[in-house]
Design a protein around this motif. Structure first.
Motif, PDB file in Angstrom:
ATOM      1  N   HIS A  48      39.449  36.611  45.949  1.00  0.00           N
ATOM      2  CA  HIS A  48      39.826  36.776  44.627  1.00  0.00           C
ATOM      3  C   HIS A  48      40.249  35.471  43.839  1.00  0.00           C
ATOM      4  O   HIS A  48      40.082  35.304  42.668  1.00  0.00           O
ATOM      5  CB  HIS A  48      40.927  37.816  44.520  1.00  0.00           C
ATOM      6  N   PHE A  54      40.177  34.542  39.849  1.00  0.00           N
ATOM      7  CA  PHE A  54      41.187  34.824  39.193  1.00  0.00           C
ATOM      8  C   PHE A  54      42.049  33.753  39.260  1.00  0.00           C
ATOM      9  O   PHE A  54      43.301  34.042  40.151  1.00  0.00           O
ATOM     10  CB  PHE A  54      41.796  36.152  39.569  1.00  0.00           C
ATOM     11  N   ILE A  62      34.909  43.197  41.040  1.00  0.00           N
ATOM     12  CA  ILE A  62      35.251  42.443  40.058  1.00  0.00           C
ATOM     13  C   ILE A  62      36.423  43.552  39.411  1.00  0.00           C
ATOM     14  O   ILE A  62      37.594  43.096  39.162  1.00  0.00           O
ATOM     15  CB  ILE A  62      34.381  42.126  38.811  1.00  0.00           C
ATOM     16  N   TRP A  76      38.303  45.897  40.583  1.00  0.00           N
ATOM     17  CA  TRP A  76      39.638  46.270  41.127  1.00  0.00           C
ATOM     18  C   TRP A  76      40.218  44.528  41.404  1.00  0.00           C
ATOM     19  O   TRP A  76      41.363  44.442  41.574  1.00  0.00           O
ATOM     20  CB  TRP A  76      39.259  46.592  42.735  1.00  0.00           C
ATOM     21  N   GLY A  77      39.683  43.674  41.175  1.00  0.00           N
ATOM     22  CA  GLY A  77      40.203  42.289  41.532  1.00  0.00           C
ATOM     23  C   GLY A  77      41.494  41.828  40.502  1.00  0.00           C
ATOM     24  O   GLY A  77      42.425  41.295  40.780  1.00  0.00           O
ATOM     25  N   TYR A  78      41.259  42.629  39.244  1.00  0.00           N
ATOM     26  CA  TYR A  78      42.448  42.465  38.250  1.00  0.00           C
ATOM     27  C   TYR A  78      43.678  42.812  39.018  1.00  0.00           C
ATOM     28  O   TYR A  78      44.800  42.271  38.678  1.00  0.00           O
ATOM     29  CB  TYR A  78      42.019  42.841  37.092  1.00  0.00           C
TER      30      TYR A  78
END
Lengths: 167, 274
Positions: free
Chosen positions: A28, A32, B247, B249-251
């Motif tokens: 991730h 992010f 993507i 679930w990444g948040y």
């Protein structure tokens, strides 16, 4: 080294959480940027629960995971956050490992308000050595990503200067 | 609140504060209300502390074998307050982990006859709530309908999530989080990524409030005590394949780790200069 006054902190499963955080770094953190600081902060702080276990879990893969973030990543903010976190943690460890009071600041009753979960000085020194080795490994690997390595060399130079001044 | 409740109790028992030489209140640290209560009775004493003379503490089972951890927990459960510090015989009752298992006797209190509790209460409780703007009221009235959209088709869920995270945390969801009786699974979906993300966003906002000592966010403490295991499990799940490759679930990973970071780094200095 670190005084954490969250009562359940020492009950956290170090092994499981470290593996999850390493996976997060891998999967991730490149996408992010805002996950980088919290992931590294938690990852580093877990060393205060069980330094030997922390080292055992991180030694095989941390340098490579960290390299992918701190030099290999194309996003400037990711690299910036990664090195700032590492430098912050290195400094705290160095204060704990080498200062005369082993990092214990005399601060009245505040000390008594927090759980004393510092690993022993030898454990902290092992962490400092491990961090330095990881930095050096990253610098060696940086030959492939020189344009992204400015922050890496700058931080390493800061740390090296700090070590020499402390001696 | 604590002071008024305490005064009520005292008055109901026919012993007004003005006549009690052993109680005093003072205001320090700006808005924070500190109540100091010291009781010292002459002559031989039982080990049962003088706190037990207050109706609030009458049913606290206390003995020389009571550990400091139990002592703190008993006080916390009886006082229903945010935070407190306890002093006995001029020493602060330590919360240092190494001392937590010591009994009151081992800790060195002859008796608990002299106890002072510093209480920090909800300083802003009596302040009027800030007026809500029209947009906030509009969202608040339609929150449940909007929340349903978080589990709708992904395109709609993303848009709804983006809209909701631009608003302050919705009180309805905060109330549900505060309610410790609601199971974790009902609050944090592992089916709908944007529903999970919004719940974590609200939780993260509350943890930020807790880090800044916002009195309204102190419920985060018992929430963390109860749910830290669930939080770790959630981080593990989110970081495992194939969830980690998504993507959507990444948040949520970012929020979940930030929540944990907020808990364990409250009050810690971040980066010391080299």
């Amino acid at each position: 080294m670190l005084d954490v006054d969250t009562p359940w902190f020492s009950n956290l499963p170090v092994d499981r959480l470290l593996k999850a955080l390493l996976n997060t770094m891998q999967s991730h953190a490149n996408r992010f940027p805002y996950v980088v600081s919290p992931v590294l902060n938690v990852l580093f702080t877990l060393s205060t629960i069980n330094a030997p276990l922390w080292l055992e879990v991180l030694k095989p893969t941390f340098a490579l995971h960290f390299y992918n973030l701190a030099i290999g990543c194309q996003i400037d903010t990711v690299r910036e956050h990664a090195w700032n976190c590492l430098r912050g943690f290195f400094t705290k460890c160095s204060h704990g490992a080498f200062s005369p009071s082993n990092g214990t600041e005399e601060n009245g009753s505040d000390i008594e308000n927090k759980m004393d979960i510092d690993p022993n000085p030898t454990g902290v020194r092992d962490i400092v050595s491990f961090l330095w080795e990881s930095i050096i490994r990253c610098l060696i690997m940086a030959k492939a990503d020189i344009p992204n390595a400015a922050k890496a060399f700058e931080t390493a130079a800061d740390i090296l200067r700090y070590i020499y001044l402390e001696r | 609140m604590f002071l008024s409740e305490y005064r009520k109790n005292e008055i109901n028992n026919g012993q007004g504060l003005a006549t009690s030489p052993s109680s005093e209140s003072m205001e320090v640290e700006g808005k924070k209300l500190i109540i100091a209560r010291c009781t010292q009775t002459p002559g031989p004493k039982n080990v049962t502390p003088s706190l037990s003379s207050s109706p609030k503490f009458r049913d606290i089972p206390m003995s020389p074998e009571t550990t400091l951890r139990e002592f703190y927990e008993l006080l916390a459960s009886k006082l229903s307050i945010i935070r407190f510090r306890v002093f006995a015989q001029g020493r602060e009752v330590s919360r240092k982990e190494a001392d937590q298992s010591k009994t009151i006797q081992e800790w060195g209190f002859k008796e608990l006859e002299g106890i002072m509790i510093q209480v920090q209460e909800r300083a802003q409780e009596e302040k009027p709530a800030p007026p809500k703007c029209v947009a906030e009221t509009w969202v608040s009235e339609r929150f449940y309908k909007l929340q349903d959209l978080l589990s709708a088709e992904p395109e709609l869920a993303v848009l709804t999530s983006k809209f909701l995270v631009m608003q302050p945390p919705q009180p309805q969801l905060v109330e549900r989080l505060r309610n410790l009786a609601i199971p974790w699974e009902e609050l944090f979906s592992t089916t709908y990524p944007w529903d999970l993300y919004y719940s974590l966003y609200v939780l993260q906002s509350c943890v930020s409030g807790y880090k800044q000592d916002d009195p309204d966010s102190q419920w985060i403490i018992p929430f963390g005590e109860k749910n830290h295991g669930n939080l770790v499990q959630l981080i593990e799940w989110l970081s495992s394949p194939p969830i980690a490759d998504s993507i959507d679930w990444g948040y949520s990973v970012s929020s979940a780790v930030s929540v944990l970071d907020g808990y364990i780094h409250k009050g810690l200095k971040r980066n010391m200069p080299l």
